[in-house]
Design a protein around this motif. Structure first.
Motif, PDB file in Angstrom:
ATOM      1  N   ARG A   1      44.181  41.117  44.144  1.00 18.10           N
ATOM      2  CA  ARG A   1      44.261  40.238  45.317  1.00 18.10           C
ATOM      3  C   ARG A   1      44.558  41.033  46.586  1.00 18.10           C
ATOM      4  O   ARG A   1      44.036  40.736  47.664  1.00 18.10           O
ATOM      5  CB  ARG A   1      45.359  39.190  45.114  1.00 18.10           C
ATOM      6  N   GLN A   2      45.427  42.028  46.481  1.00 12.28           N
ATOM      7  CA  GLN A   2      45.836  42.798  47.651  1.00 12.28           C
ATOM      8  C   GLN A   2      44.685  43.597  48.250  1.00 12.28           C
ATOM      9  O   GLN A   2      44.643  43.834  49.451  1.00 12.28           O
ATOM     10  CB  GLN A   2      46.989  43.745  47.275  1.00 12.28           C
ATOM     11  N   ASN A   3      43.754  44.027  47.406  1.00 10.16           N
ATOM     12  CA  ASN A   3      42.658  44.857  47.910  1.00 10.16           C
ATOM     13  C   ASN A   3      41.359  44.438  47.228  1.00 10.16           C
ATOM     14  O   ASN A   3      40.806  45.178  46.410  1.00 10.16           O
ATOM     15  CB  ASN A   3      42.951  46.336  47.642  1.00 10.16           C
ATOM     16  N   PRO A   4      40.864  43.235  47.527  1.00 18.09           N
ATOM     17  CA  PRO A   4      39.703  42.703  46.819  1.00 18.09           C
ATOM     18  C   PRO A   4      38.418  43.487  47.051  1.00 18.09           C
ATOM     19  O   PRO A   4      37.476  43.366  46.265  1.00 18.09           O
ATOM     20  CB  PRO A   4      39.581  41.271  47.373  1.00 18.09           C
ATOM     21  N   ALA A   5      38.358  44.270  48.110  1.00 21.32           N
ATOM     22  CA  ALA A   5      37.132  45.019  48.386  1.00 21.32           C
ATOM     23  C   ALA A   5      37.034  46.296  47.565  1.00 21.32           C
ATOM     24  O   ALA A   5      35.971  46.902  47.481  1.00 21.32           O
ATOM     25  CB  ALA A   5      37.057  45.359  49.877  1.00 21.32           C
ATOM     26  N   ALA A   6      38.150  46.721  46.941  1.00 19.77           N
ATOM     27  CA  ALA A   6      38.159  47.975  46.191  1.00 19.77           C
ATOM     28  C   ALA A   6      37.447  47.802  44.850  1.00 19.77           C
ATOM     29  O   ALA A   6      37.251  46.684  44.365  1.00 19.77           O
ATOM     30  CB  ALA A   6      39.595  48.440  45.966  1.00 19.77           C
ATOM     31  N   GLU A   7      37.069  48.948  44.264  1.00 14.41           N
ATOM     32  CA  GLU A   7      36.489  48.941  42.922  1.00 14.41           C
ATOM     33  C   GLU A   7      37.645  48.780  41.930  1.00 14.41           C
ATOM     34  O   GLU A   7      38.277  49.749  41.518  1.00 14.41           O
ATOM     35  CB  GLU A   7      35.738  50.252  42.675  1.00 14.41           C
ATOM     36  N   THR A   8      37.927  47.513  41.553  1.00 13.63           N
ATOM     37  CA  THR A   8      39.090  47.215  40.718  1.00 13.63           C
ATOM     38  C   THR A   8      38.740  46.164  39.679  1.00 13.63           C
ATOM     39  O   THR A   8      38.046  45.192  39.978  1.00 13.63           O
ATOM     40  CB  THR A   8      40.269  46.712  41.575  1.00 13.63           C
ATOM     41  N   ILE A   9      39.257  46.356  38.466  1.00 15.10           N
ATOM     42  CA  ILE A   9      39.168  45.357  37.395  1.00 15.10           C
ATOM     43  C   ILE A   9      40.584  45.066  36.928  1.00 15.10           C
ATOM     44  O   ILE A   9      41.357  45.987  36.642  1.00 15.10           O
ATOM     45  CB  ILE A   9      38.317  45.863  36.217  1.00 15.10           C
ATOM     46  N   ALA A  10      40.950  43.788  36.853  1.00 15.62           N
ATOM     47  CA  ALA A  10      42.273  43.379  36.376  1.00 15.62           C
ATOM     48  C   ALA A  10      42.153  42.810  34.969  1.00 15.62           C
ATOM     49  O   ALA A  10      41.407  41.858  34.735  1.00 15.62           O
ATOM     50  CB  ALA A  10      42.882  42.340  37.314  1.00 15.62           C
ATOM     51  N   MET A  11      42.884  43.391  34.019  1.00 19.87           N
ATOM     52  CA  MET A  11      42.893  42.931  32.627  1.00 19.87           C
ATOM     53  C   MET A  11      43.998  41.883  32.461  1.00 19.87           C
ATOM     54  O   MET A  11      45.159  42.161  32.770  1.00 19.87           O
ATOM     55  CB  MET A  11      43.153  44.100  31.680  1.00 19.87           C
ATOM     56  N   VAL A  12      43.648  40.707  31.942  1.00 20.10           N
ATOM     57  CA  VAL A  12      44.612  39.613  31.862  1.00 20.10           C
ATOM     58  C   VAL A  12      44.569  38.977  30.477  1.00 20.10           C
ATOM     59  O   VAL A  12      43.512  38.565  29.998  1.00 20.10           O
ATOM     60  CB  VAL A  12      44.317  38.541  32.939  1.00 20.10           C
ATOM     61  N   ASP A  13      45.744  38.888  29.825  1.00 24.07           N
ATOM     62  CA  ASP A  13      45.885  38.154  28.567  1.00 24.07           C
ATOM     63  C   ASP A  13      46.035  36.678  28.921  1.00 24.07           C
ATOM     64  O   ASP A  13      46.970  36.295  29.630  1.00 24.07           O
ATOM     65  CB  ASP A  13      47.119  38.623  27.796  1.00 24.07           C
ATOM     66  N   THR A  14      45.142  35.829  28.401  1.00 25.33           N
ATOM     67  CA  THR A  14      45.040  34.456  28.860  1.00 25.33           C
ATOM     68  C   THR A  14      45.174  33.471  27.707  1.00 25.33           C
ATOM     69  O   THR A  14      44.549  33.654  26.660  1.00 25.33           O
ATOM     70  CB  THR A  14      43.675  34.224  29.553  1.00 25.33           C
ATOM     71  N   VAL A  15      45.954  32.438  27.914  1.00 29.07           N
ATOM     72  CA  VAL A  15      46.075  31.357  26.940  1.00 29.07           C
ATOM     73  C   VAL A  15      44.843  30.460  27.039  1.00 29.07           C
ATOM     74  O   VAL A  15      44.373  30.168  28.149  1.00 29.07           O
ATOM     75  CB  VAL A  15      47.352  30.534  27.191  1.00 29.07           C
ATOM     76  N   ALA A  16      44.306  30.031  25.904  1.00 24.78           N
ATOM     77  CA  ALA A  16      43.120  29.179  25.899  1.00 24.78           C
ATOM     78  C   ALA A  16      43.360  27.933  26.752  1.00 24.78           C
ATOM     79  O   ALA A  16      44.411  27.296  26.673  1.00 24.78           O
ATOM     80  CB  ALA A  16      42.773  28.771  24.471  1.00 24.78           C
ATOM     81  N   GLY A  17      42.390  27.602  27.574  1.00 23.30           N
ATOM     82  CA  GLY A  17      42.507  26.439  28.446  1.00 23.30           C
ATOM     83  C   GLY A  17      43.116  26.739  29.798  1.00 23.30           C
ATOM     84  O   GLY A  17      43.136  25.871  30.670  1.00 23.30           O
TER      85      GLY A  17
END
Length: 411
Positions: free
Chosen positions: A167-183
């Protein structure tokens, strides 16, 4: 590796522990790890985890880049050689097939492991989940082998912090890995890319089972979700035989903002933890003892999956949670079934084992260039084949999963 069906576990032995690997030193630094003698049948393999620590005292102050590679010949590990990175890339299938280096433990044909990347130059940051970061590291190494002009920086800081950095630098070449609960609703203003499911396990120090006394093994019957909820909120625990009443498990949690912690609270115990103090580990080289366990708080937290497993491994009576594939690296840690159900691939796909998370990779909207090319590489069939069986189920394995929320849809 994520087992297909666990073999019966033997009772806890009272004899000496298996002989560990030894380390030779050459005065200034460690340069050799000597493994004890063991036998492997054809198509069997093992993984070797080496934990490297940098004290930051080097002349440059920068974290050194770690590289690894090799193959087996005549019972010895032979280093790869070649004048350029492209020549080394030609050997990657063979290296992976013999299960050496970071990507060890996967046995598939060279054809199945064909890794085809679209080349891009520049620097990409992959940040977020500490649970998915070991797998992301394998992808990073494979991509950099094929694309010499690309630099991929991996920064495992937790799911929430990874999203914050994007979010802080959306223009950069960045991938955020997120563990997500279904739904869980996707993040707004970003593109969400589902890549599969990470399987987790409740884990405990071997000492805990001995403290429970006679009766069915903890490693066979496990703990109920109600018992786990009491343990991880610092309450007394009892079971039908009263064997848990007098024990004092030390619950080791991930810190707030961890995707793994959110999944555990949502899918296993159904409640949020408090804000426990950080866990106090024994000093390096110090053997854990009963006084350590008695002085420890009933619940404490750590910053990463590796730190959690290290804490459980070195603290009698400790119990925690981590991805299912990491246990072989910690000899005093064993899996605890949940409601008598172990974390196997079959139980997950049948919907009988619920401690898992969808792994979602977030990028800026309509990302192109290096970000898009790396993401496509990660989701390719060759990489999916490489990663499967390591506590991770890629999207193609989830098409017939009993739980619809586990499937990746069009991904």
């Amino acid at each position: 590796m994520l087992p297909t069906r666990p073999a019966p576990e033997p009772a806890d032995a009272t004899g000496p522990a298996p002989r560990p690997a030894t380390v030779r030193t050459t005065g200034r630094m460690t340069d050799t790890i000597t493994l004890p003698d063991f036998t492997l049948n054809r198509r069997e393999g093992f993984r070797l985890l080496v934990l490297l620590e940098d004290d930051g005292a080097g002349p440059s102050g920068k974290t050194p880049k770690i590289t690894a590679g090799g193959r087996l010949r005549g019972g010895r590990i032979i280093r790869r050689a070649g004048p350029t990175r492209r020549r080394r890339a030609a050997l990657i299938s063979m290296v992976l097939a013999v299960a050496l280096g970071v990507g060890g433990g996967v046995y598939v044909s060279n054809r199945s492991l064909a890794l085809n990347a679209t080349y891009s130059s520049g620097r990409l940051t992959v940040t977020g989940s500490t649970a998915f970061s070991p797998l992301a590291h394998e992808v990073k190494e494979a991509y950099e082998e094929q694309c010499a002009q690309a630099e991929v920086a991996l920064d495992a800081v937790g799911s929430d912090q990874g999203l914050a950095r994007l979010r802080q630098n959306p223009a950069a070449e960045t991938i955020a890995m997120v563990d997500t609960v279904a739904g869980q609703e996707p993040e707004k203003g970003m593109d969400a890319h589902r890549v599969g499911v990470v399987v987790y396990a409740v884990v405990a120090n071997r000492q805990l089972a001995r403290d429970l006394g006679a009766g069915p093994s903890l490693w066979g019957r496990g703990l109920t979700q109600e018992q786990l909820a009491r343990i991880f909120t610092g309450k007394k625990v009892e079971d039908a035989d009263g064997r848990l009443a007098d024990s004092t498990p030390v619950a080791v949690l991930r810190e707030e903002g961890s995707g793994t912690r959110k999944v555990f609270e949502s899918r296993v115990i159904g409640t949020e933890h408090g804000t426990p103090a950080y866990c106090a580990l024994p000093a390096p080289g110090e053997a854990p003892n009963e006084s350590t366990a008695q002085a420890a708080p009933r619940t404490c937290s750590v910053k990463s999956t590796t730190e959690l497993l290290d804490c459980v491994n070195r603290t009698p009576n400790a119990i925690g949670y981590a991805e299912a594939d990491a246990l072989p690296f910690f000899p005093n840690v064993r899996t605890v079934p949940i409601n008598t159900t172990p974390p196997t691939k079959e139980e997950v796909l049948d919907g009988d084992y619920g401690f898992w998370a969808s792994e979602v990779l977030y990028t800026r909207e309509d990302a192109t260039g290096l970000t898009r090319n790396f993401l496509d590489f990660l989701r390719s069939r060759g990489i999916s084949k490489l990663l499967e069986g390591q506590g991770f189920l890629p999207c193609r394995e989830l098409r017939d999963a009993a739980v619809e929320g586990m499937r990746c849809g069009d991904a």
